[in-house]
Design a protein around this motif. Structure first.
Motif, PDB file in Angstrom:
ATOM      1  N   ILE A 209      -7.450 -14.463  31.996  1.00 34.82           N
ATOM      2  CA  ILE A 209      -8.551 -14.386  31.910  1.00 34.82           C
ATOM      3  C   ILE A 209      -8.974 -15.514  31.600  1.00 34.82           C
ATOM      4  O   ILE A 209     -10.151 -15.951  30.694  1.00 34.82           O
ATOM      5  CB  ILE A 209      -8.174 -13.628  30.080  1.00 34.82           C
ATOM      6  CG1 ILE A 209      -7.254 -12.580  30.264  1.00 34.82           C
ATOM      7  CG2 ILE A 209      -9.440 -14.191  29.019  1.00 34.82           C
ATOM      8  CD1 ILE A 209      -7.817 -12.020  30.763  1.00 34.82           C
ATOM      9  N   GLY A 210      -8.263 -17.151  31.372  1.00 37.93           N
ATOM     10  CA  GLY A 210      -8.453 -18.225  32.162  1.00 37.93           C
ATOM     11  C   GLY A 210      -8.858 -18.544  30.340  1.00 37.93           C
ATOM     12  O   GLY A 210      -9.817 -18.991  30.031  1.00 37.93           O
ATOM     13  N   HIS A 211      -8.216 -18.517  29.652  1.00 31.88           N
ATOM     14  CA  HIS A 211      -8.723 -18.797  27.734  1.00 31.88           C
ATOM     15  C   HIS A 211      -7.044 -19.966  27.450  1.00 31.88           C
ATOM     16  O   HIS A 211      -6.345 -18.812  27.337  1.00 31.88           O
ATOM     17  CB  HIS A 211      -9.025 -17.997  26.884  1.00 31.88           C
ATOM     18  CG  HIS A 211      -9.429 -18.743  26.122  1.00 31.88           C
ATOM     19  ND1 HIS A 211      -8.750 -18.880  24.215  1.00 31.88           N
ATOM     20  CD2 HIS A 211     -10.940 -18.672  25.178  1.00 31.88           C
ATOM     21  CE1 HIS A 211      -9.435 -18.828  23.314  1.00 31.88           C
ATOM     22  NE2 HIS A 211     -10.461 -19.770  23.896  1.00 31.88           N
ATOM     23  N   GLU A 212      -7.181 -20.881  27.168  1.00 32.86           N
ATOM     24  CA  GLU A 212      -5.790 -21.873  27.159  1.00 32.86           C
ATOM     25  C   GLU A 212      -5.493 -21.716  26.155  1.00 32.86           C
ATOM     26  O   GLU A 212      -4.789 -22.679  25.186  1.00 32.86           O
ATOM     27  CB  GLU A 212      -6.168 -23.074  28.443  1.00 32.86           C
ATOM     28  CG  GLU A 212      -5.703 -23.306  29.357  1.00 32.86           C
ATOM     29  CD  GLU A 212      -4.986 -22.670  30.419  1.00 32.86           C
ATOM     30  OE1 GLU A 212      -3.533 -23.150  29.747  1.00 32.86           O
ATOM     31  OE2 GLU A 212      -4.575 -21.961  30.553  1.00 32.86           O
ATOM     32  N   ALA A 213      -6.643 -22.286  24.644  1.00 29.65           N
ATOM     33  CA  ALA A 213      -6.932 -22.144  23.615  1.00 29.65           C
ATOM     34  C   ALA A 213      -5.825 -21.831  22.336  1.00 29.65           C
ATOM     35  O   ALA A 213      -5.404 -21.563  22.682  1.00 29.65           O
ATOM     36  CB  ALA A 213      -8.068 -22.920  22.859  1.00 29.65           C
ATOM     37  N   ASP A 214      -6.482 -19.608  23.169  1.00 28.76           N
ATOM     38  CA  ASP A 214      -5.819 -18.983  22.665  1.00 28.76           C
ATOM     39  C   ASP A 214      -5.284 -17.747  23.599  1.00 28.76           C
ATOM     40  O   ASP A 214      -6.339 -17.406  23.567  1.00 28.76           O
ATOM     41  CB  ASP A 214      -6.278 -18.999  21.459  1.00 28.76           C
ATOM     42  CG  ASP A 214      -6.420 -19.159  20.450  1.00 28.76           C
ATOM     43  OD1 ASP A 214      -6.085 -19.765  19.357  1.00 28.76           O
ATOM     44  OD2 ASP A 214      -8.574 -20.314  20.269  1.00 28.76           O
ATOM     45  N   ARG A 215      -4.033 -17.601  23.530  1.00 34.42           N
ATOM     46  CA  ARG A 215      -3.537 -16.583  24.324  1.00 34.42           C
ATOM     47  C   ARG A 215      -4.270 -15.205  23.716  1.00 34.42           C
ATOM     48  O   ARG A 215      -3.329 -15.011  22.296  1.00 34.42           O
ATOM     49  CB  ARG A 215      -2.559 -17.084  24.588  1.00 34.42           C
ATOM     50  CG  ARG A 215      -1.673 -18.553  25.353  1.00 34.42           C
ATOM     51  CD  ARG A 215      -0.466 -18.463  25.954  1.00 34.42           C
ATOM     52  NE  ARG A 215       0.294 -17.298  26.075  1.00 34.42           N
ATOM     53  CZ  ARG A 215       0.824 -16.906  27.344  1.00 34.42           C
ATOM     54  NH1 ARG A 215       1.597 -18.712  27.913  1.00 34.42           N
ATOM     55  NH2 ARG A 215       1.698 -16.305  27.451  1.00 34.42           N
ATOM     56  N   PRO A 216      -4.338 -14.294  24.428  1.00 32.11           N
ATOM     57  CA  PRO A 216      -4.417 -13.250  24.427  1.00 32.11           C
ATOM     58  C   PRO A 216      -3.603 -12.785  24.280  1.00 32.11           C
ATOM     59  O   PRO A 216      -2.417 -12.415  25.225  1.00 32.11           O
ATOM     60  CB  PRO A 216      -5.616 -12.363  25.260  1.00 32.11           C
ATOM     61  CG  PRO A 216      -5.761 -13.292  26.359  1.00 32.11           C
ATOM     62  CD  PRO A 216      -5.553 -14.739  25.985  1.00 32.11           C
ATOM     63  N   LEU A 217      -2.945 -11.151  23.547  1.00 27.68           N
ATOM     64  CA  LEU A 217      -2.104 -10.627  23.677  1.00 27.68           C
ATOM     65  C   LEU A 217      -1.526  -9.787  25.507  1.00 27.68           C
ATOM     66  O   LEU A 217      -0.257  -9.906  25.778  1.00 27.68           O
ATOM     67  CB  LEU A 217      -1.299  -9.440  23.215  1.00 27.68           C
ATOM     68  CG  LEU A 217      -1.637  -9.184  21.268  1.00 27.68           C
ATOM     69  CD1 LEU A 217      -1.505  -8.924  20.784  1.00 27.68           C
ATOM     70  CD2 LEU A 217      -0.875 -10.807  21.241  1.00 27.68           C
ATOM     71  N   LEU A 218      -2.500  -9.689  26.109  1.00 29.50           N
ATOM     72  CA  LEU A 218      -2.699  -9.847  27.461  1.00 29.50           C
ATOM     73  C   LEU A 218      -1.492 -11.017  28.200  1.00 29.50           C
ATOM     74  O   LEU A 218      -0.550  -9.742  29.418  1.00 29.50           O
ATOM     75  CB  LEU A 218      -3.986  -9.047  28.005  1.00 29.50           C
ATOM     76  CG  LEU A 218      -3.610  -9.021  29.616  1.00 29.50           C
ATOM     77  CD1 LEU A 218      -3.195  -7.186  30.002  1.00 29.50           C
ATOM     78  CD2 LEU A 218      -5.361  -9.250  30.344  1.00 29.50           C
ATOM     79  N   ASP A 219      -1.638 -11.646  27.864  1.00 25.61           N
ATOM     80  CA  ASP A 219      -0.217 -13.102  28.859  1.00 25.61           C
ATOM     81  C   ASP A 219       0.868 -13.365  28.383  1.00 25.61           C
ATOM     82  O   ASP A 219       1.362 -12.396  29.452  1.00 25.61           O
ATOM     83  CB  ASP A 219      -0.787 -14.374  28.160  1.00 25.61           C
ATOM     84  CG  ASP A 219      -2.734 -14.246  29.125  1.00 25.61           C
ATOM     85  OD1 ASP A 219      -3.301 -13.977  29.542  1.00 25.61           O
ATOM     86  OD2 ASP A 219      -2.780 -15.777  28.204  1.00 25.61           O
ATOM     87  N   ASP A 220       1.143 -12.270  27.952  1.00 26.17           N
ATOM     88  CA  ASP A 220       2.102 -11.763  26.592  1.00 26.17           C
ATOM     89  C   ASP A 220       3.030 -10.678  27.516  1.00 26.17           C
ATOM     90  O   ASP A 220       4.551 -11.064  27.882  1.00 26.17           O
ATOM     91  CB  ASP A 220       2.541 -11.463  24.999  1.00 26.17           C
ATOM     92  CG  ASP A 220       2.046 -13.289  24.944  1.00 26.17           C
ATOM     93  OD1 ASP A 220       2.593 -13.998  25.428  1.00 26.17           O
ATOM     94  OD2 ASP A 220       1.501 -12.929  23.549  1.00 26.17           O
ATOM     95  N   VAL A 221       2.223 -10.028  27.783  1.00 23.94           N
ATOM     96  CA  VAL A 221       2.989  -8.385  28.642  1.00 23.94           C
ATOM     97  C   VAL A 221       2.754  -8.386  29.804  1.00 23.94           C
ATOM     98  O   VAL A 221       3.812  -7.360  30.336  1.00 23.94           O
ATOM     99  CB  VAL A 221       1.831  -6.917  27.515  1.00 23.94           C
ATOM    100  CG1 VAL A 221       1.097  -6.883  27.912  1.00 23.94           C
ATOM    101  CG2 VAL A 221       2.643  -5.869  27.369  1.00 23.94           C
ATOM    102  N   ALA A 222       2.167  -8.944  30.544  1.00 21.81           N
ATOM    103  CA  ALA A 222       1.434  -9.304  31.600  1.00 21.81           C
ATOM    104  C   ALA A 222       3.002 -10.174  32.535  1.00 21.81           C
ATOM    105  O   ALA A 222       3.535 -10.054  32.186  1.00 21.81           O
ATOM    106  CB  ALA A 222       0.201 -10.373  32.466  1.00 21.81           C
TER     107      ALA A 222
ATOM    108  N   THR B 233      -8.885 -18.223  39.234  1.00 22.73           N
ATOM    109  CA  THR B 233      -8.296 -19.317  40.998  1.00 22.73           C
ATOM    110  C   THR B 233      -6.590 -19.408  41.182  1.00 22.73           C
ATOM    111  O   THR B 233      -6.689 -19.156  41.699  1.00 22.73           O
ATOM    112  CB  THR B 233      -9.273 -20.676  40.423  1.00 22.73           C
ATOM    113  OG1 THR B 233     -10.729 -20.322  40.939  1.00 22.73           O
ATOM    114  CG2 THR B 233      -8.453 -21.101  42.254  1.00 22.73           C
ATOM    115  N   ASP B 234      -6.377 -19.391  39.742  1.00 21.91           N
ATOM    116  CA  ASP B 234      -4.547 -19.971  39.607  1.00 21.91           C
ATOM    117  C   ASP B 234      -4.430 -18.486  40.174  1.00 21.91           C
ATOM    118  O   ASP B 234      -3.344 -18.321  40.948  1.00 21.91           O
ATOM    119  CB  ASP B 234      -4.231 -19.682  38.645  1.00 21.91           C
ATOM    120  CG  ASP B 234      -3.137 -20.020  38.355  1.00 21.91           C
ATOM    121  OD1 ASP B 234      -2.046 -20.589  39.362  1.00 21.91           O
ATOM    122  OD2 ASP B 234      -2.269 -19.824  37.432  1.00 21.91           O
TER     123      ASP B 234
END
Length: 412
Positions: free
Chosen positions: A246-259, A267-268
């Motif tokens: 998602i490319g958002h470092e400040a506030d992680r969406p919940l998708l980051d936690d479940v992925a 790019t990463d």
């Protein structure tokens, strides 16, 4: 309508011959609608018109394309800390109202409050805790990414920078990479449904071995769809590894936690899902060099071992071992013969000694000294006069020959 026909009391009692006046229906609708209780609703303002001190707004649902007009009278509008703006996320306390003149349904707002960033973060944190307690974020649920996926699924916005970044950087790392791209809205009310549909479609494709959900960052409000509970549960249920980019470092969406893997940017993500071809070639070259060196070392050791074996006496002079054993056998034979000869000599001496003793003690030697042995005719040796009564034939055995005698029968 005949003047003789009474007017219908209910809608079901009307007919083409006995219809209601339009006013009757409008009044009934107004009475029915305005009996509904006041309700708090949440949505996004997509239209704001301020006229004569009143606010005429349009609120849209946050997840689906449903909208309603909302009227904020001047008395309420003056009490608001901030003027409503297009794009704002708000909650409103509304009661439905039906305008008889235009037949228009509207929501009359008695209170209108913006949903602040703190409120959104608090809601997300509550949902995060709930899903975490269910185990959706546990590390043991994470699926490993394949080393070199046969085909990569990509869910992103059409013609977006995120799509270009993923495709370009992945191709730079591994030119033969193959993508299955699905375009979906990545913000707005349609985003959650479209992303879930694309995810389920790619997850059902056996050729797709990893799925990347990518978006090039944005404000927290723009990324709320990636914290939607429905999307989080869909990712948790997927059997294909999912990468969040998602490319958002400040506030992680919940998708980051479940992925199964979180990438900081699209790019990463491209760098994480495919290996670097030059690095892999370097590793292969290094592996071949190490293998060649190990093989050479093994051959050198085997050659040294073979040379050592060949230099051993058993191979350098095979007859030497036989010759040594033959000499040893000859010595053993000589020792055995000497031992047997010695034993036989000693045994012969013992036999000679025993023979001399036997001869010295034998009756013959006694006879040779001049003695005689008296025997009866049956060979019985006479030991007392009583053994030969008078007239008994007696034979005297001498050293050489014997004499026939006759017993006198008198005791000696």
């Amino acid at each position: 309508m005949s003047q003789d026909d009474p007017p219908a009391t209910t809608a079901s009692g009307t007919s083409a011959e006995n219809p209601w006046p339009l006013t009757r229906l409008a009044e009934n609708l107004k009475a029915h609608i305005e009996r509904a209780p006041a309700t708090w609703i949440e949505g996004q303002l997509i239209e704001v018109n301020l006229r004569n001190g009143h606010g005429f707004l349009t609120m849209r649902d946050l997840e689906v394309e449903h909208s309603l007009p909302v009227t904020v009278w001047s008395s309420v509008l003056r009490g608001l800390p901030d003027r409503p703006e297009v794009g704002s996320r708000v909650v409103a306390h509304v009661r439905p109202s039906f305008f008889l003149k235009t037949g228009r349904l509207s929501m009359n707002a008695s209170d209108l409050r913006p949903v602040g960033l703190g409120d959104l973060l608090a809601r997300l944190e509550r949902l995060r805790r709930q899903l975490s307690e269910e185990g959706l974020f546990d590390a043991d649920r994470k699926l490993p990414l394949p080393f070199l996926p046969h085909r990569i699924g990509l869910i992103t916005g059409a013609n977006s920078d995120a799509e270009k970044d993923v495709l370009r950087n992945a191709a730079l790392r591994w030119p033969a990479v193959d993508f299955e791209v699905r375009h979906a809205a990545v913000q707005g009310p349609r985003s959650v449904g479209e992303v879930i549909a694309a995810l389920q479609e790619l997850d059902a494709d056996p050729e797709v071995e990893v799925i990347v959900i990518a978006r090039g960052g944005g404000a927290l409000e723009d990324l709320l769809g990636f914290s939607d509970e429905r999307l989080v549960r869909a990712v948790a249920a997927a059997t294909t590894p999912v990468v969040s980019a998602i490319g958002h470092e400040a506030d992680r969406p919940l998708l980051d936690d479940v992925a199964d893997l979180r990438a900081s940017t699209p790019t990463d993500a491209a760098k994480r899902v495919v290996p670097e071809v030059s690095e892999e070639r370097a590793r292969i070259a290094e592996g071949r060099r190490l293998l060649r060196r190990a093989l050479q070392d093994m051959l050198d050791r085997s050659a040294r071992d073979l040379e050592n074996i060949r230099s051993r006496p058993v191979l350098s002079d095979p007859e030497g071992m036989v010759r040594t054993r033959a000499e040893e056998l000859q010595r053993l034979r000589e020792r055995a013969l000497l031992s047997v000869t010695h034993r036989v000599g000693r045994a012969g001496d013992e036999v000679s000694h025993l023979t001399a003793q036997l001869r010295a003690l034998s009756p013959q030697m006694t006879l040779d000294r001049g003695y005689a042995v008296l025997q009866r005719e049956d060979g019985t040796v006479l030991r007392a006069p009583d053994d030969a009564p008078s007239g008994t034939a007696v034979r005297a055995r001498l050293a050489r020959g014997s004499l026939a005698l006759s017993s006198l029968g008198e005791p000696g």
